[in-house]
Design an enzyme around this catalytic site. Structure first.
Site, PDB file in Angstrom:
ATOM      1  N   CYS A  27      -3.964   5.203  -0.789  1.00 57.84           N
ATOM      2  CA  CYS A  27      -3.650   4.360  -1.769  1.00 57.84           C
ATOM      3  C   CYS A  27      -4.347   5.720  -3.540  1.00 57.84           C
ATOM      4  CB  CYS A  27      -4.858   3.833  -2.716  1.00 57.84           C
ATOM      5  SG  CYS A  27      -5.143   2.522  -4.719  1.00 57.84           S
ATOM      6  N   ARG A  42       4.090  -5.686  -6.423  1.00 59.26           N
ATOM      7  CA  ARG A  42       2.576  -5.448  -7.189  1.00 59.26           C
ATOM      8  C   ARG A  42       2.957  -4.348  -7.638  1.00 59.26           C
ATOM      9  NH1 ARG A  42      -2.018  -6.068  -3.864  1.00 59.26           N
ATOM     10  NH2 ARG A  42      -3.162  -4.181  -4.107  1.00 59.26           N
TER      11      ARG A  42
HETATM   12  P1  IMP Z   1      -7.140  -0.265   3.587  1.00 62.82           P
HETATM   13  O1  IMP Z   1      -8.475  -1.013   4.330  1.00 62.82           O
HETATM   14  O2  IMP Z   1      -8.552   0.800   3.006  1.00 62.82           O
HETATM   15  O3  IMP Z   1      -6.067   0.834   4.283  1.00 62.82           O
HETATM   16  O4  IMP Z   1      -6.777  -0.523   2.456  1.00 62.82           O
HETATM   17  C1  IMP Z   1      -6.259  -1.999   2.397  1.00 62.82           C
HETATM   18  C2  IMP Z   1      -5.460  -2.395   0.344  1.00 62.82           C
HETATM   19  O5  IMP Z   1      -5.218  -1.399   0.246  1.00 62.82           O
HETATM   20  C3  IMP Z   1      -4.687  -3.470   0.285  1.00 62.82           C
HETATM   21  O6  IMP Z   1      -5.253  -5.028   1.265  1.00 62.82           O
HETATM   22  C4  IMP Z   1      -4.883  -2.914  -0.791  1.00 62.82           C
HETATM   23  O7  IMP Z   1      -5.201  -4.059  -1.632  1.00 62.82           O
HETATM   24  C5  IMP Z   1      -4.943  -1.841  -1.407  1.00 62.82           C
HETATM   25  N1  IMP Z   1      -3.079  -1.068  -1.063  1.00 62.82           N
HETATM   26  C6  IMP Z   1      -2.054  -1.050  -0.261  1.00 62.82           C
HETATM   27  N2  IMP Z   1      -1.221  -0.600  -0.546  1.00 62.82           N
HETATM   28  C7  IMP Z   1      -1.723   0.451  -2.100  1.00 62.82           C
HETATM   29  C8  IMP Z   1      -0.980   1.417  -2.176  1.00 62.82           C
HETATM   30  O8  IMP Z   1      -0.090   1.622  -2.387  1.00 62.82           O
HETATM   31  N3  IMP Z   1      -1.506   1.972  -3.347  1.00 62.82           N
HETATM   32  C9  IMP Z   1      -3.275   1.396  -3.675  1.00 62.82           C
HETATM   33  N4  IMP Z   1      -3.542   0.202  -3.170  1.00 62.82           N
HETATM   34  C10 IMP Z   1      -3.034  -0.301  -2.377  1.00 62.82           C
END
Ligand code: IMP
Length: 547
Positions: free
Chosen positions: A350, A461
């Site tokens: 993100c 989203r």
């Molecule tokens: P991770 O577990 O740290 O990889 O985060 C997963 C979470 O990142 C997801 O459940 C979303 O809330 C968030 N997310 C997914 N895609 C994006 C993006 O493109 N930009 C910002 N947040 C994202």
């Protein structure tokens, strides 16, 4: 000077009066009214030390008065639905399709099916989760009477197994006419022959509704490799395989609603008018929980959608979000949300905080929202930024009831997509933010998720149809192979149990209560404390996390 027994007493005596050791507890209570470390409010006082995230603090150990196996992880995910493990997989097209959703649910958690695909594809995935029965193959490879021996040989080479049921139409739910086993085709030299020439027709079958134990018994007695399950008209409905017998694990934590044999199914949708039609299809397929998927959930669209869903489908639980402040949460709670998803900008793929200048460090976001939502009985999901077991426990300690993971699960066998070898020679799988240019362009082109086709809406989203310019909020990359979630999730669960044991609490609820009544204590970590807490000073090491 050599130190002998008794010298230590003399050593301390020289510095002042030494107390009778048997009075340690009495003195602790009398003279140290404040417990060691910081309570959660002091820890998170952002006026003093800025807003914290998971790596900025530690939880102090408590007293271990029970084995780790006594720690229970039952926890609510919505007002009405509880899980046995506080673990969710994210609705991202590189993380959760039906295979991940089935396995997360079998292991006690929940997989939320992404919506970067057509409503039909998403509904089919929900159906697969609801229809899943441990041990039964619900989507076997089925062939038709016209299939040639050559084609059957090719299928065997592709799938790595033989034993294909033959039905009149070549599909499931059509009349079963035979089975082609590896032995039937192996030495048959006329490759152009139809499989009907070689297939076995003396079939042993079991009727739909047969339990796994009964079916296993029939399979054992029949000495056949495969047991087709047929309905009353002889149509094939599923298949049981002898080679799977040994693999039929028992899943005592499986996420099911009380009085139901089916796994709980959850899926994400957006907040447009078309999402109402999508939801109708998902509900028809058996959906239990819907997540309204938005990076900034405090919007008129989401408030309207929550009210509409609650009125139209009162049996469905709605998780709203994402939010990171009390004010955002209050709106969604007042509209009727059954759960909240917390996080903005903390995800591993993100770049929202960098590009949009909005978001909040995850530890403080979780505490702020979850402590408020708890007053209304609304459970919260700490979503994003989970890189290890420690982060999971910290998210729970901040008040979340469950955590949601994207990147941590994207490299498992059950995530969509194929493994490939990176330029460094490592086995990896693709992982991308739903707001990455890749994911958004796929949406514009109508390509959908990695394993699904056409007409998607998931990246709504991050951008609206009218947007002329795509502004990325995520990146696209890859993550290392992590093996199967059937090993990884039990590792996470065992790790959380050991961590809670160290803290001295027997359950997620006791953790929440003990943080609130200030018996669970915290400590801030300086930069060097963080370095100290990681492996350091080794020439080289292998970080193998579980076996
Ligand atoms: P991770 O577990 O740290 O990889 O985060 C997963 C979470 O990142 C997801 O459940 C979303 O809330 C968030 N997310 C997914 N895609 C994006 C993006 O493109 N930009 C910002 N947040 C994202």
């Amino acid at each position: 000077m050599t130190i002998t027994n008794g010298d230590a007493q003399a050593f301390f005596h020289a510095r002042g009066e030494i107390q009778d050791y048997t009075k340690a507890l009495e003195i602790l209570e009398k003279e140290y009214p404040a417990r060691d470390g910081l309570d959660v409010e002091t820890l998170l006082d952002s006026d003093k030390h800025g807003a914290l995230t998971y790596n900025d603090f530690l939880i102090l150990p408590g007293y271990i008065g029970f084995p780790a196996s006594d720690v229970t992880l039952d926890t609510p995910v919505t007002k009405r639905i509880s899980l046995k493990a506080p673990l969710l997989s994210s609705p991202m097209d590189t993380v959760t399709e039906h295979n991940m959703a089935i396995h997360m649910a079998l292991l006690g958690g929940l997989g939320v099916i992404h919506h970067n695909c057509s409503a039909e594809d998403q509904a089919e995935m929900v159906r697969k989760v609801k229809r899943y029965e441990n041990g039964f193959i619900l989507d076997p490879v089925v062939i038709s009477p016209k299939t040639t021996v050559a084609e059957a040989k090719e299928l065997k080479a592709t799938w790595g197994f033989g034993g294909f049921p033959v039905t009149e139409n070549g599909t499931l739910r059509s009349k079963l006419v035979g089975i082609v086993t590896s032995r039937d085709i192996q030495f048959h030299t006329s490759d152009a022959d139809p499989v009907t020439k070689v297939m076995s027709t003396d079939l042993v079958t079991a009727p739909a509704g047969t339990t796994l134990a009964e079916a296993n018994e029939v399979l054992r007695n029949s000495k056949k490799g495969k047991l087709p399950i047929v309905d009353k008209d002889g149509n094939l409905v599923s298949l049981l395989s002898r080679s799977d017998l040994r693999k039929n694990l028992h899943y005592p934590l499986a996420s099911k609603l009380p009085h139901s044999k089916q796994l709980i199914a959850a899926a994400a949708i957006g907040t447009r008018e078309s999402d109402k039609d999508r939801l109708k299809m998902l509900v028809d397929a058996g959906l239990d929980i819907v997540i309204l998927d938005s990076s900034q959930g405090n919007s008129m669209y989401q408030l309207d959608m929550i009210k509409w869903v609650k009125k139209t489908f009162p049996q469905i639980d709605v998780i709203a979000g994402n939010v990171v402040t009390r004010e955002q949460a209050a709106n969604l709670i007042a509209a009727g949300a059954d759960g909240l998803r917390i996080g903005m900008g903390s995800g591993s793929a993100c770049i929202t905080q960098e590009v949009m200048a909005v978001g909040r460090p995850q530890a403080v976001a979780v505490h702020s929202v979850a402590s408020f939502a708890a007053r209304f009985g609304v459970p919260c999901i700490a979503d994003g930024g989970i890189q290890n077991i420690g982060h999971i426990v910290k998210g729970l300690a901040m008040g979340a009831s469950t955590v949601m993971m994207g990147g941590l699960l994207a490299g498992t066998t059950e995530s969509p997509g194929e493994y490939f070898v990176s330029s460094e020679g490592q086995l990896v799988k693709a992982y991308r933010g739903m707001g990455s240019i890749d994911a958004m362009e796929d949406k514009k082109a109508g390509k959908g998720g990695k394993d699904s086709k056409a007409n998607n809406a998931g990246t709504a989203r991050y951008f609206s149809e009218k947007d002329g310019v795509l502004v990325a909020q995520g990146v696209s990359g890859s993550v290392l192979d992590r093996g199967s979630v059937t090993k990884f999730v039990p590792y996470l669960i065992a790790g959380i149990q050991h961590s809670l044991q160290d803290i001295g609490v027997r359950s997620v609820k006791e953790l929440h209560d003990s943080v609130n009544n200030k018996t669970v204590r915290f400590e801030l970590r300086s930069g060097s404390a963080q370095a100290e807490g990681n492996v350091h000073g080794l020439h080289s090491f292998d970080k193998k996390l579980y076996s």
